[in-house]
Design a protein around this motif. Structure first.
Motif, short mmCIF file in Angstrom:
data_model
loop_
_atom_site.label_atom_id
_atom_site.label_comp_id
_atom_site.label_asym_id
_atom_site.label_seq_id
_atom_site.Cartn_x
_atom_site.Cartn_y
_atom_site.Cartn_z
N ALA A 38 -2.08 0.81 -6.41
CA ALA A 38 -2.04 -0.26 -5.23
C ALA A 38 -1.02 -1.16 -5.53
O ALA A 38 -0.19 -1.88 -4.71
CB ALA A 38 -3.43 -1.04 -5.22
N GLN A 39 -0.59 -1.46 -6.81
CA GLN A 39 0.55 -2.41 -7.24
C GLN A 39 1.92 -1.80 -7.53
O GLN A 39 2.68 -2.48 -8.01
CB GLN A 39 -0.19 -3.44 -8.35
CG GLN A 39 -1.33 -4.12 -7.66
CD GLN A 39 -1.52 -5.14 -8.87
OE1 GLN A 39 -0.89 -5.36 -10.07
NE2 GLN A 39 -2.70 -6.05 -8.57
N LYS A 94 0.93 -6.63 -0.86
CA LYS A 94 1.45 -5.54 -1.61
C LYS A 94 3.04 -5.49 -1.73
O LYS A 94 3.38 -5.85 -0.45
CB LYS A 94 0.82 -4.28 -1.52
CG LYS A 94 -0.71 -4.30 -1.53
CD LYS A 94 -1.27 -4.72 -2.93
CE LYS A 94 -2.75 -4.71 -3.06
NZ LYS A 94 -3.57 -5.23 -4.15
N GLY A 139 -6.94 0.26 0.25
CA GLY A 139 -6.86 0.56 -1.19
C GLY A 139 -8.21 0.94 -1.84
O GLY A 139 -8.53 1.85 -2.54
N LEU A 140 -9.05 0.11 -1.51
CA LEU A 140 -10.58 0.21 -1.75
C LEU A 140 -10.91 1.61 -1.61
O LEU A 140 -11.50 2.32 -2.41
CB LEU A 140 -11.50 -0.83 -1.53
CG LEU A 140 -13.05 -0.65 -1.70
CD1 LEU A 140 -13.38 -0.84 -2.92
CD2 LEU A 140 -13.85 -1.83 -0.91
N ALA A 180 -11.60 -4.58 -6.62
CA ALA A 180 -11.51 -3.35 -5.82
C ALA A 180 -11.67 -2.18 -6.69
O ALA A 180 -12.29 -1.11 -6.55
CB ALA A 180 -10.53 -3.32 -4.75
N SER A 210 -2.36 0.90 -1.61
CA SER A 210 -3.10 -0.24 -0.61
C SER A 210 -1.75 -0.86 0.22
O SER A 210 -0.50 -1.20 -0.29
CB SER A 210 -3.51 -1.31 -1.28
OG SER A 210 -3.80 -2.33 -0.66
N ASP A 245 -4.85 4.22 -9.63
CA ASP A 245 -4.78 3.31 -8.83
C ASP A 245 -3.24 2.49 -8.68
O ASP A 245 -2.78 1.97 -9.73
CB ASP A 245 -5.65 1.99 -9.35
CG ASP A 245 -5.69 0.87 -8.45
OD1 ASP A 245 -4.83 0.58 -7.55
OD2 ASP A 245 -6.85 0.03 -8.38
C1 LIG Z 1 -5.25 -4.71 -3.87
C2 LIG Z 1 -5.63 -3.81 -4.74
C3 LIG Z 1 -6.50 -2.94 -4.77
C4 LIG Z 1 -7.46 -2.91 -3.24
O1 LIG Z 1 -6.71 -2.52 -2.17
P1 LIG Z 1 -7.18 -3.19 -0.74
O2 LIG Z 1 -6.15 -2.38 0.27
O3 LIG Z 1 -7.19 -4.71 -0.82
O4 LIG Z 1 -8.71 -2.58 -0.67
C5 LIG Z 1 -7.06 -2.18 -5.23
N1 LIG Z 1 -6.55 -2.21 -6.68
C6 LIG Z 1 -5.54 -3.02 -7.09
C7 LIG Z 1 -5.01 -3.11 -8.47
C8 LIG Z 1 -5.02 -3.81 -6.09
O5 LIG Z 1 -4.07 -4.83 -6.35
#
Ligand SMILES: *Cc1c(COP(=O)(O)O)cnc(C)c1O
Length: 369
Positions: free
Chosen positions: A159-160, A186, A59-60, A87, A181, A157
């Motif tokens: 990721a969540q 997740k 995700g980063l 991240a 991510s 973003d």
């Molecule tokens: C987990 C997360 C990331 C980073 O994802 P990775 O795959 O661990 O690098 C970035 N932003 C948010 C909000 C996250 O929860």
């Protein structure tokens, strides 16, 4: 102890499909950027309702590569959320850009009205990384209005927030890029690291594909300074065959647990932070707020009652030591974010909780005074 995530139960429920996917990749003899990544990218894009998904290593990286593809670079100010996984801001710092925080609202998410006020006075800010935190979707109408009024390049973003919606549209459809991510915790987690960038045009998909693979446009032709940031075939196979098909059922389970918590938790000493207007959450996390100064006591209390609570997050981004050199220019202080982080703990909300465990969590909450 009820853990924040239960990977043993997940393995028991999915191992047949996971092992078949691993075998398929092993037998194929092709382990990097092959058919599995392509098929997963197609499946994810279709699931999300966007034209393209491009698999990357995390995700980063999904955020960093998106910022690079926008042309964001050293010294450029990038507006972002004050409460998030580190991240989010690390991706901005790694390209030498300058994070600018706007304080959060009562729910811990970035305050889009405060963003508008700041952007009026800062025409130099062209890039924005909003975070759909906790599985809540930021208000898509407000986000779209900001994008159009200030001509912003947005990297969402997500990721969540896979499966989260705002005004009926999936989170991640307003930015030029959305980053997600597959970190194991997740909502759609791999058995290792992984991520993806969601994009709307062929050109943007191509730009991310080039950046993830040493900046090459074709074998041994390097056009730009790229990365080694690829999603593995084996993770792509597992995600497509074992986990993505189960995601609707898992999201539904999270929603049922959230409803039970919302209906059942009544302790006057706890507050449930409000999600943004029009958010249909995918409940990645279930944050609650305790009174100022009582967080450590609350964590110990819940653990004593067999409940493994988490913290998302213990510090606002601006408070981290790695941010020290950037603090002054990061602009507006974030008092609401700092207060929020002092008070926030997260209840277990993974899809493998039993009804009895959900009831146990509610009872513990209501015993907290
Ligand atoms: C987990 C997360 C990331 C980073 O994802 P990775 O795959 O661990 O690098 C970035 N932003 C948010 C909000 C996250 O929860």
């Amino acid at each position: 102890m009820i853990p924040p995530n239960d990977f043993h139960r997940q393995w028991a429920a999915t191992s047949d499909d996971v092992l078949r996917a691993v075998t398929r990749v092993g037998e194929s003899g092709w382990y990097i950027l092959g058919r599995e990544v392509e098929e997963f990218e197609r499946a994810l894009a279709e699931y999300w309702g966007v034209p393209h998904a491009v698999g990357v290593a995390s995700g980063l990286d999904a955020i960093e590569l998106s910022l690079r593809a926008i042309g964001c670079g050293p010294g450029d100010p990038v507006l972002t959320s004050p409460v998030s996984a580190f991240a989010t801001v690390l991706a901005i710092l790694k390209i030498g850009a300058q994070p600018v925080f706007v304080d959060c609202d009562a729910g811990g998410l970035i305050d889009l009205e405060a963003c508008r006020e700041l952007l009026r006075t800062r025409p130099d800010i062209r890039c924005f990384v909003p975070v759909h935190l906790y599985g809540h979707a930021l208000d898509s109408r407000a986000l779209r209005a900001l994008r159009d009024e200030f001509d912003l390049h947005i990297v969402e973003d997500c990721a969540q927030s896979i499966d989260a919606r705002s005004h009926g549209e999936p989170a991640g459809c307003i930015g030029r890029f959305a980053a997600t991510s597959f970190y194991p915790t997740k909502n759609l987690g791999a058995l290792g690291d992984g991520g993806a960038v969601l994009v709307h045009t062929d050109a943007d998909a191509e730009a991310i594909r080039r950046l993830r693979d040493y900046g090459q446009s074709s074998k041994y032709r390097h056009d730009v300074i790229g990365y080694n940031s690829r999603l593995d075939e084996v993770q792509a196979a597992i995600l497509r065959s074992a986990f993505l098909p189960r995601l609707p059922e898992w999201t539904e389970a999270r929603g049922r647990i959230a409803s039970a918590y919302l209906a059942g938790i009544s302790s006057p000493a706890l507050r449930i932070p409000p999600p943004p207007r029009a958010s249909e959450s995918c409940w990645h996390l279930f944050p609650i707020l305790v009174e100022p100064g009582r967080k450590a006591e609350a964590i110990a209390y819940f653990r004593a009652h067999g409940i493994g609570v988490g913290e998302h997050y213990p510090l606002a981004l601006i408070e981290q030591d790695a941010m020290a050199a950037f603090r002054e220019d990061a602009g507006s202080a974030s008092p609401a974010a700092i207060d929020f982080c002092r008070r926030e703990i997260s209840l277990p909300i993974h899809p493998f909780l039993t009804e009895a465990e959900v009831e146990q969590v509610i009872q513990a909450c209501n015993g907290w005074r």
